[in-house]
Scaffold this motif. Sequence first.
Motif, short mmCIF file in Angstrom:
data_model
loop_
_atom_site.label_atom_id
_atom_site.label_comp_id
_atom_site.label_asym_id
_atom_site.label_seq_id
_atom_site.Cartn_x
_atom_site.Cartn_y
_atom_site.Cartn_z
N TYR A 175 -52.18 -36.39 -31.19
CA TYR A 175 -51.41 -35.21 -30.44
C TYR A 175 -51.94 -35.04 -28.36
O TYR A 175 -51.36 -35.28 -28.12
CB TYR A 175 -51.71 -33.72 -30.76
CG TYR A 175 -50.41 -33.19 -31.83
CD1 TYR A 175 -50.22 -34.30 -32.74
CD2 TYR A 175 -50.40 -32.00 -31.34
CE1 TYR A 175 -48.65 -33.80 -33.46
CE2 TYR A 175 -49.23 -31.27 -32.36
CZ TYR A 175 -48.59 -32.11 -33.68
OH TYR A 175 -48.48 -31.78 -34.15
N ILE A 212 -56.25 -37.45 -35.91
CA ILE A 212 -55.11 -36.25 -36.13
C ILE A 212 -55.16 -35.85 -34.42
O ILE A 212 -54.19 -36.04 -33.86
CB ILE A 212 -55.60 -35.05 -37.47
CG1 ILE A 212 -55.66 -35.43 -38.10
CG2 ILE A 212 -54.64 -34.56 -36.79
CD1 ILE A 212 -56.05 -34.49 -39.38
N GLU A 213 -56.12 -35.40 -33.94
CA GLU A 213 -56.06 -34.19 -33.03
C GLU A 213 -56.40 -35.52 -32.05
O GLU A 213 -55.23 -34.77 -30.82
CB GLU A 213 -58.12 -34.49 -32.43
CG GLU A 213 -58.21 -32.85 -33.40
CD GLU A 213 -57.50 -31.73 -33.40
OE1 GLU A 213 -56.73 -31.74 -33.14
OE2 GLU A 213 -58.71 -30.71 -33.10
N PHE A 230 -54.86 -26.54 -41.32
CA PHE A 230 -55.99 -27.71 -40.31
C PHE A 230 -57.38 -26.73 -40.37
O PHE A 230 -58.51 -27.67 -40.32
CB PHE A 230 -55.36 -28.18 -39.60
CG PHE A 230 -56.01 -29.05 -38.12
CD1 PHE A 230 -56.23 -30.77 -38.77
CD2 PHE A 230 -56.37 -28.54 -37.26
CE1 PHE A 230 -56.92 -31.47 -38.03
CE2 PHE A 230 -56.93 -30.07 -35.93
CZ PHE A 230 -57.99 -30.53 -37.02
N GLU A 263 -48.96 -38.45 -39.02
CA GLU A 263 -48.23 -38.37 -38.52
C GLU A 263 -47.00 -38.56 -37.70
O GLU A 263 -46.15 -37.93 -37.78
CB GLU A 263 -48.80 -39.26 -37.07
CG GLU A 263 -50.74 -38.03 -36.58
CD GLU A 263 -50.50 -36.66 -36.56
OE1 GLU A 263 -49.31 -36.03 -35.97
OE2 GLU A 263 -51.16 -35.68 -36.90
N ASP A 283 -45.05 -26.85 -37.50
CA ASP A 283 -46.49 -26.98 -37.34
C ASP A 283 -47.42 -25.92 -36.83
O ASP A 283 -48.68 -26.02 -37.45
CB ASP A 283 -46.42 -27.77 -35.44
CG ASP A 283 -47.63 -28.50 -35.11
OD1 ASP A 283 -47.99 -29.35 -36.32
OD2 ASP A 283 -48.49 -28.54 -33.79
N PHE A 295 -48.72 -26.03 -40.40
CA PHE A 295 -50.01 -27.35 -40.64
C PHE A 295 -51.00 -26.99 -40.28
O PHE A 295 -51.57 -27.18 -40.64
CB PHE A 295 -49.24 -28.35 -39.69
CG PHE A 295 -50.21 -30.15 -39.67
CD1 PHE A 295 -50.04 -30.49 -40.70
CD2 PHE A 295 -50.82 -29.47 -38.34
CE1 PHE A 295 -51.86 -31.41 -40.94
CE2 PHE A 295 -52.00 -30.63 -38.15
CZ PHE A 295 -51.94 -31.70 -39.36
C1 NSP Z 1 -49.40 -32.58 -37.29
C2 NSP Z 1 -49.94 -32.76 -36.50
N1 NSP Z 1 -51.59 -33.20 -36.15
C3 NSP Z 1 -51.94 -33.35 -35.37
C4 NSP Z 1 -51.97 -31.83 -34.78
C5 NSP Z 1 -53.74 -31.44 -33.44
N2 NSP Z 1 -54.19 -30.66 -34.71
C6 NSP Z 1 -51.25 -30.68 -34.78
N3 NSP Z 1 -51.73 -29.32 -34.48
N4 NSP Z 1 -50.20 -31.41 -35.76
#
Ligand code: NSP
Length: 224
Positions: free
Chosen positions: A146, A142-143, A58, A213, A51, A54
């Motif tokens: 989580y 996406i947010e 992001f 996800e 992450d 990621f």
């Molecule tokens: C895979 C993933 N998805 C969402 C988020 C939230 N920003 C994250 N940190 N990582």
Amino acid sequence: MDSCGADESTTARWMAAHRGMYERATRHPFTVSIRDGTVDLVAFRRWLGQDYMFVREFVAFVASVLLKCCKQSDRTDMEIILGGLASLSDELSWFKKEAAKWGVDLVGISPLSSNTEYCRFLQSFDDPEISYTVAITTFWIIETVYQDSFAFCIEEGHRTPLELLGTCQRWGSAEFKQYCQSLQRIADRCLANRTSDAVKSAEEAFLRVLELEVGFWDMSSSRS
Ligand SMILES: Cc1ncc(CN)c(N)n1
């Protein structure tokens, strides 16, 4: 119309229409195992390292959303997105601190295939042909995955290990929920003004995020 007679928003309609897929992403066995206290810490460490990579990608994605927003010149949206982008700086520092705590070497790791696939999807938003509506909708979901996943880990009845509470609070807090709701309002406002083809593209992006996800959680728990 909902039960109060108000029009249901587009994103609320999608959430209802794709409930099963949404729940696969937000009640995944990996996050549910955090909530019930049975999480495999090897999997947690894998998630943490992946992450971190990621989130680095992001940052560029959120910057691309911000750029699309600025071209539309909506000042309020811009401030919300900019706030989100700025908070990713803290988030990266948080990952570094957690990695040190859990003995995860952030320098020596490489992205696993589900992570690479997700990052490629994020990179595709560099294309100026992708609309702000599709981009902000993607950002919101996406947010939200989580937010919903980790909020469940601190809801009543949880047995989340003490040392993982900070992680869950990071995305499960009331503050993060409000931020996601702001993104949702922006997405719904944009979607309300678009042609059905544009709305369809945004819905496809919404579904693609849910799929990615699930793949990311599977990868973390070694299910792929
Ligand atoms: C895979 C993933 N998805 C969402 C988020 C939230 N920003 C994250 N940190 N990582």
